[in-house]
Design an enzyme around this catalytic site. Structure first.
Site, PDB file in Angstrom:
ATOM      1  N   LYS A  82      44.346  43.544  35.406  1.00 20.87           N
ATOM      2  CA  LYS A  82      43.484  42.929  36.083  1.00 20.87           C
ATOM      3  C   LYS A  82      43.787  42.751  37.478  1.00 20.87           C
ATOM      4  O   LYS A  82      44.680  42.165  37.647  1.00 20.87           O
ATOM      5  CB  LYS A  82      43.058  41.693  35.323  1.00 20.87           C
ATOM      6  CG  LYS A  82      41.736  41.007  35.929  1.00 20.87           C
ATOM      7  CD  LYS A  82      41.436  39.751  34.950  1.00 20.87           C
ATOM      8  CE  LYS A  82      40.198  38.988  35.349  1.00 20.87           C
ATOM      9  NZ  LYS A  82      39.987  37.829  34.421  1.00 20.87           N
ATOM     10  N   SER A 157      35.317  37.184  32.520  1.00 20.49           N
ATOM     11  CA  SER A 157      35.294  37.930  33.874  1.00 20.49           C
ATOM     12  C   SER A 157      36.186  39.354  33.701  1.00 20.49           C
ATOM     13  O   SER A 157      36.290  40.078  34.742  1.00 20.49           O
ATOM     14  CB  SER A 157      36.186  36.994  34.745  1.00 20.49           C
ATOM     15  OG  SER A 157      37.393  36.679  34.518  1.00 20.49           O
ATOM     16  N   SER A 181      37.813  34.647  29.277  1.00 25.70           N
ATOM     17  CA  SER A 181      37.470  35.799  30.130  1.00 25.70           C
ATOM     18  C   SER A 181      38.262  37.044  29.440  1.00 25.70           C
ATOM     19  O   SER A 181      38.307  38.080  29.967  1.00 25.70           O
ATOM     20  CB  SER A 181      37.996  35.633  31.569  1.00 25.70           C
ATOM     21  OG  SER A 181      37.197  34.636  31.985  1.00 25.70           O
TER      22      SER A 181
END
Length: 506
Positions: A82, A157, A181
């Site tokens: 990420k 997210s 997330s």
């Protein structure tokens, strides 16, 4: 073995083939790079693909294996990271224009551990800007699409990491979880996501949103894969002042034990407050079917009430923005990242900062910074931030009371399946409700795992959430692996095998 077959293997299965010499890491890495080239134009899971660096790592691992060196179990298995995790030599933007083009001079601790173990890093995945969002629609670099239906969100997210794993672009990925997330994207993409116990995986090198809530963890296609990656990245780190100075429990051993399907003597607490009104009928149906399977495996179901969970969403959206407004103060146009000069007057420090933050931050980041700054302001601190912290304590007490009655707690991971892109973008409160079931774990620091529970009535994946006491992450893997094995028996294979095939770019 053909290229498509290599991308369909679980990380554990691919690791076994690599160890046996059936395939090379270069072949496995190239297969995933080819898959990214073929489908990521439609999915947009990646912000940056590091093909050469990944292949260099793969060649190094193949050479070390040929020389008979002792390697990590996952050596040679590709991974995606990420874009909120800093990576030396690779761009790290946190999905924001304010960090566009920034290349960190150091690695996050978990990245150092990944590199030391010999996992080729395929690239950096898309995300809501500074991890603020539940749909990956707040990225400054465009939306990510759900591989199950490209018109729908992949969660947030960390939608990029979940979509990459679901689209067979990577067998493993790293996500971060501040209010769900990792787990919520896992739920809506049919993958497995784990939020470890707070402090059990180093936060050193994570671009912070809310320091008391943020936690990095694995995104995978199986519970065993998650255990393997979790053990690799976890453990004490002296560079992180909140790191727990204790070793992890044996997560892989727990996952392998759970896969037998025997949960005799395990008490499973069903949280009353995290089901019912507001939850999609198909999501609840899959949840209750999973409960029946756990019962058949020998588990005892116990209804537990956590009355203060109903206030978790409100408390979270005061604590998190307050910490975010403080953490994001460093993005001021002075030290690194974007710098915008004002066009209508002198370039004083205050005016440069205002111009830079106005141009560099998106609407959701601005919304949360304003909310957090207000909550921390004189005259309002006790009424808002202080009260939210008191609610946080009550939620922690709810967990303590519930874990006195049960070994693990369970709920649906998210109240609905993936909604359409744009459907909730103009309604922040509706967007925030997607995290109603995941937020309590972050407020209390306890670990949580989401695994697929089946397809809802709309043909999209639903998620089943398992929560355990702090530092008892192994319980997640035992119960999760048992349920996964039982569900896959009923599905006659992994749920992702039922996903529509993505159109491949030519």
């Amino acid at each position: 073995m053909s290229t498509p077959d290599l991308t369909r293997l679980s990380a554990a299965a691919l690791a076994d083939r690599l160890a046996a010499g059936d395939v090379s890491s270069v072949d496995a890495t190239q297969a995933h790079l080819d898959r990214i080239a073929a489908v990521d134009g439609a999915v947009h899971a990646f912000l940056h693909v590091s093909a050469e660096q990944a292949l260099d790592t793969a060649r190094d691992v193949d050479g070390r294996r040929a020389r008979g060196e002792e390697l990590h179990a996952l050596a040679g298995v590709p991974i995606a990271v990420k874009d909120v995790v800093v990576t030396e030599g690779l761009p790290t933007t946190a999905g924001s224009r304010i960090l566009e083009g920034w290349v960190p001079p150091y690695d996050a601790t978990l990245v150092s551990r990944i590199k030391a173990a010999g996992l080729p890093i395929l690239g950096k995945t898309n995300m809501d800007e500074f991890a603020m969002g539940s749909s990956t629609e707040h990225s400054a670099y465009g939306d990510t699409h759900n591989p199950w239906d490209l018109d729908r969100i992949p969660g947030g997210s960390g939608g990029g990491s979940a979509a990459a794993v679901a689209a067979y672009e990577a067998p493993l990925a790293i996500g971060t979880d501040t209010g769900g997330s990792i787990r919520q994207p896992a739920a809506v993409t049919g993958t497995v996501g784990v939020k470890p116990t707070y402090g059990s995986v180093s936060r050193y090198g994570l671009i912070a949103m809310a320091s008391s809530l943020d936690q990095a963890g694995p995104v995978t296609r199986t519970v065993l894969d998650a255990a393997l990656l979790h053990e690799l990245i976890g453990g004490h780190d002296p560079l992180d002042s909140t790191s727990i100075p204790e070793p992890l429990p044996s997560l892989v051993e727990a996952a392998r034990a759970g896969a037998s399907g025997d949960l005799t003597g395990v008490r499973v607490g069903v949280i009353t407050e995290l089901q019912g009104e507001g939850y999609q009928a198909g999501v609840l149906a899959r949840f209750h079917e999973s409960l029946e399977l756990l019962q058949r495996a020998g588990a005892t179901l116990v209804e537990v009430s956590c009355p203060h969970f109903r206030y978790a969403l409100g408390a979270y959206y005061l604590i998190m923005p307050s910490e975010a407004s403080s953490n994001l103060a460093k993005f001021d146009g002075m030290r690194f990242g974007l710098r915008v000069e004002p066009t209508d007057g002198p370039a004083t420090a205050e005016r440069v900062m205002a111009a830079t933050r106005g141009a560099g931050f998106g609407d959701e980041v601005k919304r949360r910074v304003i909310l957090g700054t207000y909550a921390l302001s004189a005259g309002y601190y006790d009424a808002y931030y202080g009260s939210a912290q008191k609610v946080r304590t009550l939620i922690q007490r709810d967990f303590a009371a519930a874990f006195a009655q049960a070994d693990v707690l369970v709920s649906p991971t998210a109240p609905t399946t993936a909604f359409k892109l744009g459907e909730k973008l103009d309604d922040p409160l509706a967007m925030y409700l997607n995290d109603v079931a995941t937020i309590p774990a972050n407020l209390a620091g306890v670990p949580g795992l989401s695994l697929p529970s089946g397809l809802s009535d709309d043909g999209l994946p639903a998620g089943f959430q398992i929560l355990a006491p702090a530092k008892a992450d192994d319980r997640l893997y035992r119960v999760g692996a048992a349920l996964e094995a039982l569900l896959e028996q009923s599905w006659e294979g992994p749920l992702l095998a039922k996903a529509p095939e993505l159109e491949v770019a030519r």
